[in-house]
Design a protein around this motif. Structure first.
Motif, mmCIF file in Angstrom:
data_model
loop_
_atom_site.group_PDB
_atom_site.id
_atom_site.type_symbol
_atom_site.label_atom_id
_atom_site.label_comp_id
_atom_site.label_asym_id
_atom_site.label_seq_id
_atom_site.Cartn_x
_atom_site.Cartn_y
_atom_site.Cartn_z
ATOM 1 N N GLY A 33 -38.685 15.567 -7.172
ATOM 2 C CA GLY A 33 -38.293 14.394 -7.949
ATOM 3 C C GLY A 33 -36.787 14.255 -8.059
ATOM 4 O O GLY A 33 -36.235 13.160 -7.906
ATOM 5 N N ILE A 191 -37.391 1.733 -6.856
ATOM 6 C CA ILE A 191 -38.717 2.356 -6.818
ATOM 7 C C ILE A 191 -38.601 3.856 -6.560
ATOM 8 O O ILE A 191 -39.280 4.662 -7.199
ATOM 9 C CB ILE A 191 -39.586 1.686 -5.737
ATOM 10 C CG1 ILE A 191 -39.854 0.218 -6.099
ATOM 11 C CG2 ILE A 191 -40.908 2.433 -5.574
ATOM 12 C CD1 ILE A 191 -40.588 -0.556 -5.028
ATOM 13 N N GLY A 192 -37.720 4.229 -5.646
ATOM 14 C CA GLY A 192 -37.528 5.645 -5.348
ATOM 15 C C GLY A 192 -36.997 6.410 -6.548
ATOM 16 O O GLY A 192 -37.450 7.525 -6.836
ATOM 17 N N SER A 195 -39.817 6.710 -9.096
ATOM 18 C CA SER A 195 -40.819 7.661 -8.616
ATOM 19 C C SER A 195 -40.328 9.096 -8.788
ATOM 20 O O SER A 195 -41.078 9.983 -9.221
ATOM 21 C CB SER A 195 -41.147 7.396 -7.144
ATOM 22 O OG SER A 195 -41.669 6.089 -6.970
ATOM 23 N N CYS A 198 -40.516 10.033 -12.462
ATOM 24 C CA CYS A 198 -41.897 10.336 -12.875
ATOM 25 C C CYS A 198 -42.319 11.717 -12.374
ATOM 26 O O CYS A 198 -43.009 12.466 -13.094
ATOM 27 C CB CYS A 198 -42.849 9.268 -12.340
ATOM 28 S SG CYS A 198 -42.667 7.646 -13.111
ATOM 29 N N SER A 199 -41.922 12.079 -11.159
ATOM 30 C CA SER A 199 -42.235 13.405 -10.635
ATOM 31 C C SER A 199 -41.578 14.490 -11.476
ATOM 32 O O SER A 199 -42.169 15.548 -11.728
ATOM 33 C CB SER A 199 -41.770 13.527 -9.179
ATOM 34 O OG SER A 199 -42.447 12.601 -8.354
#
Length: 231
Positions: A33, A191-192, A195, A198-199
């Motif tokens: 992440g 978005i990356g 993401s 969130c990871s």
């Protein structure tokens, strides 16, 4: 990332500290992440003078962010840490991570000052230099203090990955706000970044929530092998 991996390996070898399967999975997710966030983070806007740095530090968005970090850090230090700091690894780590945003910003400004002095400009006359030195000394000493407390109280292989991901998240957020990097971010980068964040949250949750669960990969595989096969 190499510091994180080396710390986990060395703590396991020299201090006999072990991570269970949830911790190892959380560590991997946190590293991935953080890596995704750094990859998708936009390039920093180049700042070439202390006057430009001063204007950016006085921006209302950054001032609001800095005040919010300061208030949260003070609440953690004064109210939360004395009560739960010895039982919750996130308290000391969050203090170090939040204060770390100020140390990184100070180093950035001092780097510009050193560059100007090497060019023959009297940067030491600028009052911002001394303000940044004071902030850097205060923030680094606070980080060292609470990081040592966290390492004294908790497993090194637990503290290091949590500190790494929290610190990286805070610094990247600070950089985005200070240098207005969100204005140049494309949809794929947004978005990356989300993401990756969130990871990190999932990884830190696995590291912290299951830290007392003594489950290893061999135990998990042996329990799967013992399960009766379906007819």
């Amino acid at each position: 990332i190499s510091v994180l991996l080396n710390s986990a390996i060395l703590s396991s070898y020299f201090l006999n500290e072990k991570l269970n399967i949830h911790g190892k999975l959380g560590c991997v997710l946190s590293i991935l992440g953080s890596t995704v966030m750094v990859i998708h983070a936009p390039e920093e806007e180049e700042v070439t003078s202390l006057d430009e740095m001063e204007r950016k530090l006085q921006d209302p968005a950054f001032v609001t962010f800095a005040v919010l970090l300061t208030v949260v850090a003070l609440v953690l230090i004064v109210v939360v840490a004395p009560k739960r700091g010895q039982t919750n690894v996130l308290i000391y780590v969050l203090i170090c991570s939040l204060i770390g945003a100020f140390s990184v910003s100070s180093v950035k400004g001092l780097g510009i000052a050193i560059k100007q002095m090497l060019q023959g400009k009297p940067a030491y006359h600028h009052p911002l230099v001394y303000i940044l030195v004071g902030i850097l000394v205060l923030s680094v000493s606070t980080q060292i203090n609470y990081l040592n407390k966290a390492l004294d109280m908790f497993n090194t292989s637990l503290v290091t990955p949590i500190y790494y991901v929290c610190f990286t998240t805070t610094v990247v957020t600070c950089s985005i706000i200070l240098f207005k990097e969100w204005s140049s971010m494309e949809l794929g980068d947004v978005i990356g970044t989300l993401s990756g964040f969130c990871s990190i949250i999932i990884g830190v949750f696995l590291l912290h929530a299951f830290k007392n669960t003594n489950i290893t990969w061999s135990q998990l595989m042996s329990s799967v092998a013992k399960e009766p096969s379906l007819p």
